[in-house]
Scaffold this active site. Structure first.
Site, mmCIF file in Angstrom:
data_model
loop_
_atom_site.group_PDB
_atom_site.id
_atom_site.type_symbol
_atom_site.label_atom_id
_atom_site.label_comp_id
_atom_site.label_asym_id
_atom_site.label_seq_id
_atom_site.Cartn_x
_atom_site.Cartn_y
_atom_site.Cartn_z
ATOM 1 N N GLY A 85 -27.373 29.020 26.894
ATOM 2 C CA GLY A 85 -27.449 29.015 28.407
ATOM 3 C C GLY A 85 -27.297 27.865 29.234
ATOM 4 O O GLY A 85 -27.221 27.187 28.714
ATOM 5 N N GLN A 113 -24.896 19.245 14.219
ATOM 6 C CA GLN A 113 -25.198 20.712 13.981
ATOM 7 C C GLN A 113 -23.859 21.328 13.308
ATOM 8 O O GLN A 113 -23.967 22.295 12.834
ATOM 9 C CB GLN A 113 -25.436 21.151 15.568
ATOM 10 C CG GLN A 113 -25.359 22.787 15.645
ATOM 11 C CD GLN A 113 -25.812 23.076 17.083
ATOM 12 O OE1 GLN A 113 -26.737 23.221 17.312
ATOM 13 N NE2 GLN A 113 -24.606 23.339 17.950
ATOM 14 N N GLY A 167 -18.833 22.503 29.316
ATOM 15 C CA GLY A 167 -18.734 22.301 28.139
ATOM 16 C C GLY A 167 -18.715 23.688 27.285
ATOM 17 O O GLY A 167 -18.126 24.096 26.190
ATOM 18 N N HIS A 168 -19.650 24.686 27.685
ATOM 19 C CA HIS A 168 -19.651 25.926 27.351
ATOM 20 C C HIS A 168 -18.557 26.547 27.599
ATOM 21 O O HIS A 168 -17.926 27.360 26.789
ATOM 22 C CB HIS A 168 -21.002 26.475 28.046
ATOM 23 C CG HIS A 168 -22.363 26.097 27.622
ATOM 24 N ND1 HIS A 168 -23.057 25.581 28.631
ATOM 25 C CD2 HIS A 168 -23.002 26.088 26.460
ATOM 26 C CE1 HIS A 168 -24.336 24.959 27.893
ATOM 27 N NE2 HIS A 168 -24.247 25.518 26.643
ATOM 28 N N LYS A 175 -20.099 17.790 20.691
ATOM 29 C CA LYS A 175 -21.177 16.971 21.357
ATOM 30 C C LYS A 175 -22.354 17.066 20.152
ATOM 31 O O LYS A 175 -23.089 16.078 20.122
ATOM 32 C CB LYS A 175 -21.506 17.641 22.704
ATOM 33 C CG LYS A 175 -23.077 17.438 23.018
ATOM 34 C CD LYS A 175 -23.179 16.712 24.259
ATOM 35 C CE LYS A 175 -24.753 16.512 24.465
ATOM 36 N NZ LYS A 175 -25.629 17.693 24.263
ATOM 37 N N ASP A 176 -22.537 18.053 19.559
ATOM 38 C CA ASP A 176 -23.620 18.154 18.842
ATOM 39 C C ASP A 176 -23.037 18.071 17.397
ATOM 40 O O ASP A 176 -22.955 19.125 16.431
ATOM 41 C CB ASP A 176 -24.413 19.520 18.891
ATOM 42 C CG ASP A 176 -24.890 20.023 20.199
ATOM 43 O OD1 ASP A 176 -26.220 19.176 20.411
ATOM 44 O OD2 ASP A 176 -24.457 20.242 21.094
ATOM 45 N N SER A 178 -24.525 18.426 29.272
ATOM 46 C CA SER A 178 -25.579 19.016 28.741
ATOM 47 C C SER A 178 -26.448 19.901 29.536
ATOM 48 O O SER A 178 -26.502 19.456 30.812
ATOM 49 C CB SER A 178 -26.403 17.903 28.049
ATOM 50 O OG SER A 178 -27.885 18.393 27.545
ATOM 51 N N SER A 179 -27.004 20.830 29.128
ATOM 52 C CA SER A 179 -27.889 21.648 29.959
ATOM 53 C C SER A 179 -28.999 20.893 30.454
ATOM 54 O O SER A 179 -29.608 21.171 31.524
ATOM 55 C CB SER A 179 -28.327 23.082 29.334
ATOM 56 O OG SER A 179 -27.197 23.769 28.520
ATOM 57 N N HIS A 216 -22.250 24.907 31.532
ATOM 58 C CA HIS A 216 -21.528 24.056 32.112
ATOM 59 C C HIS A 216 -20.168 24.037 31.499
ATOM 60 O O HIS A 216 -19.813 24.778 30.775
ATOM 61 C CB HIS A 216 -22.208 22.615 31.847
ATOM 62 C CG HIS A 216 -22.619 22.224 30.554
ATOM 63 N ND1 HIS A 216 -21.588 22.166 29.398
ATOM 64 C CD2 HIS A 216 -23.897 22.230 30.045
ATOM 65 C CE1 HIS A 216 -22.267 21.855 28.407
ATOM 66 N NE2 HIS A 216 -23.447 22.108 28.455
HETATM 67 P P1 AMP Z 1 -26.275 24.928 23.812
HETATM 68 O O1 AMP Z 1 -26.302 25.937 24.828
HETATM 69 O O2 AMP Z 1 -26.647 23.640 24.401
HETATM 70 O O3 AMP Z 1 -26.963 25.207 22.513
HETATM 71 O O4 AMP Z 1 -24.625 24.674 23.287
HETATM 72 C C1 AMP Z 1 -24.090 25.778 22.853
HETATM 73 C C2 AMP Z 1 -22.809 25.222 22.426
HETATM 74 O O5 AMP Z 1 -22.065 24.365 23.374
HETATM 75 C C3 AMP Z 1 -22.849 24.292 21.099
HETATM 76 O O6 AMP Z 1 -22.141 24.237 20.252
HETATM 77 C C4 AMP Z 1 -22.730 22.711 21.907
HETATM 78 O O7 AMP Z 1 -22.197 22.105 20.780
HETATM 79 C C5 AMP Z 1 -21.627 23.157 22.978
HETATM 80 N N1 AMP Z 1 -21.769 22.117 23.873
HETATM 81 C C6 AMP Z 1 -22.888 21.564 24.581
HETATM 82 N N2 AMP Z 1 -22.452 20.528 25.316
HETATM 83 C C7 AMP Z 1 -21.170 20.461 25.332
HETATM 84 C C8 AMP Z 1 -20.144 19.622 25.609
HETATM 85 N N3 AMP Z 1 -20.488 18.572 26.433
HETATM 86 N N4 AMP Z 1 -18.698 19.503 25.477
HETATM 87 C C9 AMP Z 1 -18.639 20.571 24.559
HETATM 88 N N5 AMP Z 1 -19.428 21.391 24.002
HETATM 89 C C10 AMP Z 1 -20.697 21.412 24.111
#
Ligand code: AMP
Length: 283
Positions: free
Chosen positions: A31, A153, A36-37, A149-150, A185-186, A34
């Site tokens: 959640g 992971q 990226g999501h 980005k991860d 990033s969140s 942004h």
């Molecule tokens: P998170 O909510 O931070 O766990 O991220 C969910 C997904 O979004 C994960 O697969 C992250 O790698 C991806 N993600 C997070 N930040 C970015 C970003 N800046 N650009 C692309 N994907 C992202």
């Protein structure tokens, strides 16, 4: 868009879609959406008939209880963003739905989970793999979408899916950045505005590594030294700045072919990560 909170309801909903021969895409998230999501949601929308986004702040992958407590939670805004982006289902389960009383199983990818982030966040990837394995079993998507980005992971999840014969394609999409280069990033929302310029140190380190390699440097220690110098200029000492093989995550003896440069650093109270793929002509 529907928000679904139980596994039973989600399975019933998806069974109907799958019966009609439609493909399912899953975007696992925690959640605080942004761009990226949103890019992952667009990727899923372009490739799959039914798009499921999961929203679950997974306690098992947090090492620091304060980090879990501080993690931004903005479900109403997230639901609006997902709906606007064309997502079909937001799966937002309560903690007990995912980890009921008596929950006792974990999934661990040995080796790949122990380096880089694993050294500083013990058992982090065990938490990630356990929840991603559960989400893949719950949703049974044709494709699951993750962000570059991860990077670690993505490597760990890919290996888990391969080792456990999970019938899913893992798709990794490029990192989305702010105009000044900061990876979205969140956790950026938690940066003190006064600290924000220092957060650019991660990108500055990666840029310096790219420049060194473009100028012909092939010695990982020299490339690393250039990166550390650029970060120090911005007053940041990373937890690690590593040059590793992008599939094995092992340190490379020479920067040749494809090399992953991965960095983690604390900026104020916030721990940030970033990476870039360095490429040279030789392989
Ligand atoms: P998170 O909510 O931070 O766990 O991220 C969910 C997904 O979004 C994960 O697969 C992250 O790698 C991806 N993600 C997070 N930040 C970015 C970003 N800046 N650009 C692309 N994907 C992202």
């Amino acid at each position: 868009m529907r928000t679904i909170r139980t596994i039973a309801e989600l399975r019933a909903h998806l069974a109907a879609a799958r019966g009609d021969g439609r493909s399912v895409g899953l975007v696992p998230t925690m959640g605080a959406f942004h761009a990226g999501h949103v890019a992952l949601m667009h990727g899923a929308r372009a490739q799959c008939d039914v798009v499921v986004v999961s929203l679950f702040v997974n306690p098992a992958q947090f090492n620091d209880p304060r980090d879990l407590e501080r993690y931004p939670r903005t479900e109403a805004a997230d639901a609006a963003t997902a709906a606007e982006t064309g997502v079909d289902v937001l799966f937002a389960p309560a903690r007990d739905e995912i980890y009921p009383d008596g929950f006792a199983t974990t999934v661990n990818v040995a080796g790949l989970s122990d380096v880089l982030e694993g050294e500083f966040r013990p058992r982090h990837f065990e938490g990630v793999c356990t929840v991603v394995a559960k989400l893949l079993n719950i949703v049974a998507p044709d494709v699951a979408f993750f962000g570059a980005k991860d990077a670690q992971q993505a490597v760990v999840v890919r290996r888990m899916a391969r080792d456990l014969d999970m019938p899913v394609r893992i798709e990794v999409l490029p990192t989305v950045r702010e105009p000044d280069g900061l990876a979205l990033s969140s956790r950026n929302a938690l940066l003190d505005p006064a600290e924000r310029p220092r957060a650019l140190a991660l990108r500055a380190g990666l840029d310096a590594a790219e420049r060194a390699v473009a100028a012909g440097e092939r010695d990982p220690e020299a490339v690393r030294a250039a990166a550390l110098a650029a970060m120090r200029e911005r007053g940041v000492e990373p937890e690690y700045f590593a040059l590793v093989h992008p599939d094995t995550l092992q340190a490379v003896p020479t920067v040749n072919g494809r090399t992953l440069a991965a960095v983690a650093a604390r900026v104020g109270l916030v721990r940030l990560i970033d990476n870039t793929l360095l490429t040279t002509g030789a392989s």
